[in-house]
Design a protein around this motif. Structure first.
Motif, PDB file in Angstrom:
ATOM      1  N   PHE A 151      -9.221 -24.472  10.449  1.00  0.00           N
ATOM      2  CA  PHE A 151     -10.245 -25.244  11.139  1.00  0.00           C
ATOM      3  C   PHE A 151      -9.968 -25.263  12.635  1.00  0.00           C
ATOM      4  O   PHE A 151      -8.821 -25.131  13.064  1.00  0.00           O
ATOM      5  N   PRO A 152     -11.012 -25.431  13.464  1.00  0.00           N
ATOM      6  CA  PRO A 152     -10.856 -25.170  14.895  1.00  0.00           C
ATOM      7  C   PRO A 152     -10.325 -26.338  15.721  1.00  0.00           C
ATOM      8  O   PRO A 152     -10.113 -26.170  16.918  1.00  0.00           O
ATOM      9  N   ASP A 153     -10.074 -27.509  15.131  1.00  0.00           N
ATOM     10  CA  ASP A 153     -10.026 -28.731  15.912  1.00  0.00           C
ATOM     11  C   ASP A 153      -9.107 -29.718  15.187  1.00  0.00           C
ATOM     12  O   ASP A 153      -8.976 -29.644  13.976  1.00  0.00           O
ATOM     13  N   VAL A 154      -8.452 -30.627  15.918  1.00  0.00           N
ATOM     14  CA  VAL A 154      -7.587 -31.593  15.239  1.00  0.00           C
ATOM     15  C   VAL A 154      -8.384 -32.456  14.279  1.00  0.00           C
ATOM     16  O   VAL A 154      -7.942 -32.743  13.164  1.00  0.00           O
ATOM     17  N   TYR A 155      -9.568 -32.878  14.719  1.00  0.00           N
ATOM     18  CA  TYR A 155     -10.363 -33.810  13.911  1.00  0.00           C
ATOM     19  C   TYR A 155     -10.822 -33.159  12.618  1.00  0.00           C
ATOM     20  O   TYR A 155     -10.741 -33.764  11.541  1.00  0.00           O
ATOM     21  N   THR A 156     -11.311 -31.922  12.702  1.00  0.00           N
ATOM     22  CA  THR A 156     -11.753 -31.247  11.478  1.00  0.00           C
ATOM     23  C   THR A 156     -10.570 -30.940  10.566  1.00  0.00           C
ATOM     24  O   THR A 156     -10.683 -31.036   9.351  1.00  0.00           O
ATOM     25  N   ARG A 157      -9.424 -30.587  11.164  1.00  0.00           N
ATOM     26  CA  ARG A 157      -8.238 -30.324  10.343  1.00  0.00           C
ATOM     27  C   ARG A 157      -7.824 -31.565   9.567  1.00  0.00           C
ATOM     28  O   ARG A 157      -7.552 -31.514   8.364  1.00  0.00           O
ATOM     29  N   LEU A 158      -7.828 -32.707  10.277  1.00  0.00           N
ATOM     30  CA  LEU A 158      -7.430 -33.953   9.623  1.00  0.00           C
ATOM     31  C   LEU A 158      -8.408 -34.305   8.506  1.00  0.00           C
ATOM     32  O   LEU A 158      -8.008 -34.721   7.417  1.00  0.00           O
ATOM     33  N   HIS A 159      -9.708 -34.105   8.794  1.00  0.00           N
ATOM     34  CA  HIS A 159     -10.751 -34.379   7.807  1.00  0.00           C
ATOM     35  C   HIS A 159     -10.531 -33.558   6.536  1.00  0.00           C
ATOM     36  O   HIS A 159     -10.537 -34.101   5.430  1.00  0.00           O
ATOM     37  N   GLY A 160     -10.321 -32.248   6.720  1.00  0.00           N
ATOM     38  CA  GLY A 160     -10.183 -31.406   5.545  1.00  0.00           C
ATOM     39  C   GLY A 160      -8.926 -31.706   4.758  1.00  0.00           C
ATOM     40  O   GLY A 160      -8.939 -31.835   3.536  1.00  0.00           O
ATOM     41  N   VAL A 161      -7.814 -31.863   5.494  1.00  0.00           N
ATOM     42  CA  VAL A 161      -6.530 -31.879   4.817  1.00  0.00           C
ATOM     43  C   VAL A 161      -6.261 -33.225   4.146  1.00  0.00           C
ATOM     44  O   VAL A 161      -5.642 -33.280   3.092  1.00  0.00           O
ATOM     45  N   THR A 162      -6.759 -34.320   4.716  1.00  0.00           N
ATOM     46  CA  THR A 162      -6.480 -35.628   4.129  1.00  0.00           C
ATOM     47  C   THR A 162      -7.145 -35.768   2.772  1.00  0.00           C
ATOM     48  O   THR A 162      -6.520 -36.201   1.795  1.00  0.00           O
ATOM     49  N   LYS A 163      -8.433 -35.372   2.701  1.00  0.00           N
ATOM     50  CA  LYS A 163      -9.139 -35.514   1.421  1.00  0.00           C
ATOM     51  C   LYS A 163      -8.536 -34.628   0.359  1.00  0.00           C
ATOM     52  O   LYS A 163      -8.304 -35.056  -0.780  1.00  0.00           O
ATOM     53  N   PHE A 222      -4.356 -28.598  -3.196  1.00  0.00           N
ATOM     54  CA  PHE A 222      -3.347 -28.525  -2.132  1.00  0.00           C
ATOM     55  C   PHE A 222      -3.470 -27.215  -1.359  1.00  0.00           C
ATOM     56  O   PHE A 222      -3.367 -27.189  -0.129  1.00  0.00           O
ATOM     57  N   LEU A 223      -3.725 -26.133  -2.108  1.00  0.00           N
ATOM     58  CA  LEU A 223      -3.867 -24.822  -1.465  1.00  0.00           C
ATOM     59  C   LEU A 223      -5.066 -24.822  -0.518  1.00  0.00           C
ATOM     60  O   LEU A 223      -4.977 -24.358   0.636  1.00  0.00           O
ATOM     61  N   LEU A 224      -6.199 -25.402  -0.977  1.00  0.00           N
ATOM     62  CA  LEU A 224      -7.400 -25.425  -0.139  1.00  0.00           C
ATOM     63  C   LEU A 224      -7.184 -26.300   1.091  1.00  0.00           C
ATOM     64  O   LEU A 224      -7.646 -25.976   2.182  1.00  0.00           O
ATOM     65  N   GLY A 225      -6.455 -27.412   0.920  1.00  0.00           N
ATOM     66  CA  GLY A 225      -6.170 -28.262   2.072  1.00  0.00           C
ATOM     67  C   GLY A 225      -5.335 -27.538   3.109  1.00  0.00           C
ATOM     68  O   GLY A 225      -5.549 -27.717   4.313  1.00  0.00           O
ATOM     69  N   THR A 226      -4.409 -26.694   2.652  1.00  0.00           N
ATOM     70  CA  THR A 226      -3.603 -25.952   3.620  1.00  0.00           C
ATOM     71  C   THR A 226      -4.427 -24.892   4.333  1.00  0.00           C
ATOM     72  O   THR A 226      -4.220 -24.647   5.527  1.00  0.00           O
ATOM     73  N   VAL A 227      -5.385 -24.290   3.616  1.00  0.00           N
ATOM     74  CA  VAL A 227      -6.294 -23.360   4.286  1.00  0.00           C
ATOM     75  C   VAL A 227      -7.067 -24.090   5.381  1.00  0.00           C
ATOM     76  O   VAL A 227      -7.232 -23.575   6.499  1.00  0.00           O
ATOM     77  N   ALA A 228      -7.517 -25.323   5.080  1.00  0.00           N
ATOM     78  CA  ALA A 228      -8.218 -26.118   6.092  1.00  0.00           C
ATOM     79  C   ALA A 228      -7.298 -26.403   7.267  1.00  0.00           C
ATOM     80  O   ALA A 228      -7.708 -26.331   8.432  1.00  0.00           O
ATOM     81  N   LEU A 229      -6.021 -26.722   6.989  1.00  0.00           N
ATOM     82  CA  LEU A 229      -5.078 -27.030   8.073  1.00  0.00           C
ATOM     83  C   LEU A 229      -4.864 -25.824   8.977  1.00  0.00           C
ATOM     84  O   LEU A 229      -4.693 -25.969  10.187  1.00  0.00           O
ATOM     85  N   LEU A 230      -4.901 -24.638   8.410  1.00  0.00           N
ATOM     86  CA  LEU A 230      -4.639 -23.459   9.228  1.00  0.00           C
ATOM     87  C   LEU A 230      -5.889 -22.951   9.927  1.00  0.00           C
ATOM     88  O   LEU A 230      -5.805 -22.450  11.043  1.00  0.00           O
TER      89      LEU A 230
END
Lengths: 90, 112
Positions: B28-40, B18-26
């Motif tokens: 990553f440069p783009d909506v698509y990459t953010r969604l990719h990181g955080v969903t998985k 969960f912590l790593l997903g939040t790092v991705a949400l904060l």
């Protein structure tokens, strides 16, 4: 306090902190899609937090609450995505 | 004792995801990459934590409900992410400058 209970409380605290950090993206996200992503993520985290609190307090009926919360979060995300795509919910 | 240790390891791994997903949400440069990181990360974190709680609980009705939640989220989370990324693309959100591949746009669904 047993070890598992202690880890449960610690993980719950970590997840609540992570939810507050996620609010950054929900409030300041540059596009509407960013806000929807953040709301979806906060919903998933809320399901886990409710489940862990139900185990920490030994109140097992909270699991029903988290099951319904997962359903509502899914419907919310799909509805918002449809609204973003079409501009209407029809 | 060994089950308790396994439960602790699963709970810690789930919180870490969960912590790593939040790092991705904060970060990553783009909506698509953010969604990719955080969903998985979120799907796997929920699966690990609820699996640990199932091990802690044993074979009861509450454990079956937890299994239902895991199966439900493993089905619906990718579905919601797919619907959301499709809606975002149709809405016309620009990709990151350094994106190298856009198969969906090449197929003629794009708007740019």
């Amino acid at each position: 306090m047993p070890l598992v209970e202690r880890v449960l409380v610690l993980a719950s605290v970590v997840l609540v902190g992570v939810v507050f950090v996620s609010f950054y993206r929900a409030v300041l996200g540059p596009t509407p899609a960013d806000r929807i992503v953040a709301i979806n993520v906060i919903g998933t985290k809320a399901v886990v937090i409710i489940t862990m609190i139900s185990f920490a307090y030994e109140q097992k009926f909270f699991i029903d609450v988290s099951l319904v919360y997962a359903l509502i979060a899914f419907v919310t995300t799909v509805g918002l995505a449809k609204y973003l795509e079409q501009g209407t919910l029809g | 004792m060994i089950v308790e240790l396994l439960v602790v390891v699963l709970l810690s791994l789930g919180a870490l995801f969960f912590l790593l997903g939040t790092v991705a949400l904060l970060r990553f440069p783009d909506v698509y990459t953010r969604l990719h990181g955080v969903t998985k990360c979120d799907t796997l974190g929920l699966g690990l934590i609820l699996l640990g709680l199932m091990l802690h609980e044993g074979a009861t009705v509450a454990s079956a409900k937890l299994l239902f939640i895991i199966i439900f989220v493993f089905i619906t989370s990718p579905t919601a992410a797919h619907a959301l990324v499709r809606a975002t693309y149709k809405h016309g959100v620009k990709m990151w400058d350094k994106t190298v591949l856009d198969r969906y746009g090449e197929l003629g669904h794009g708007n740019s």
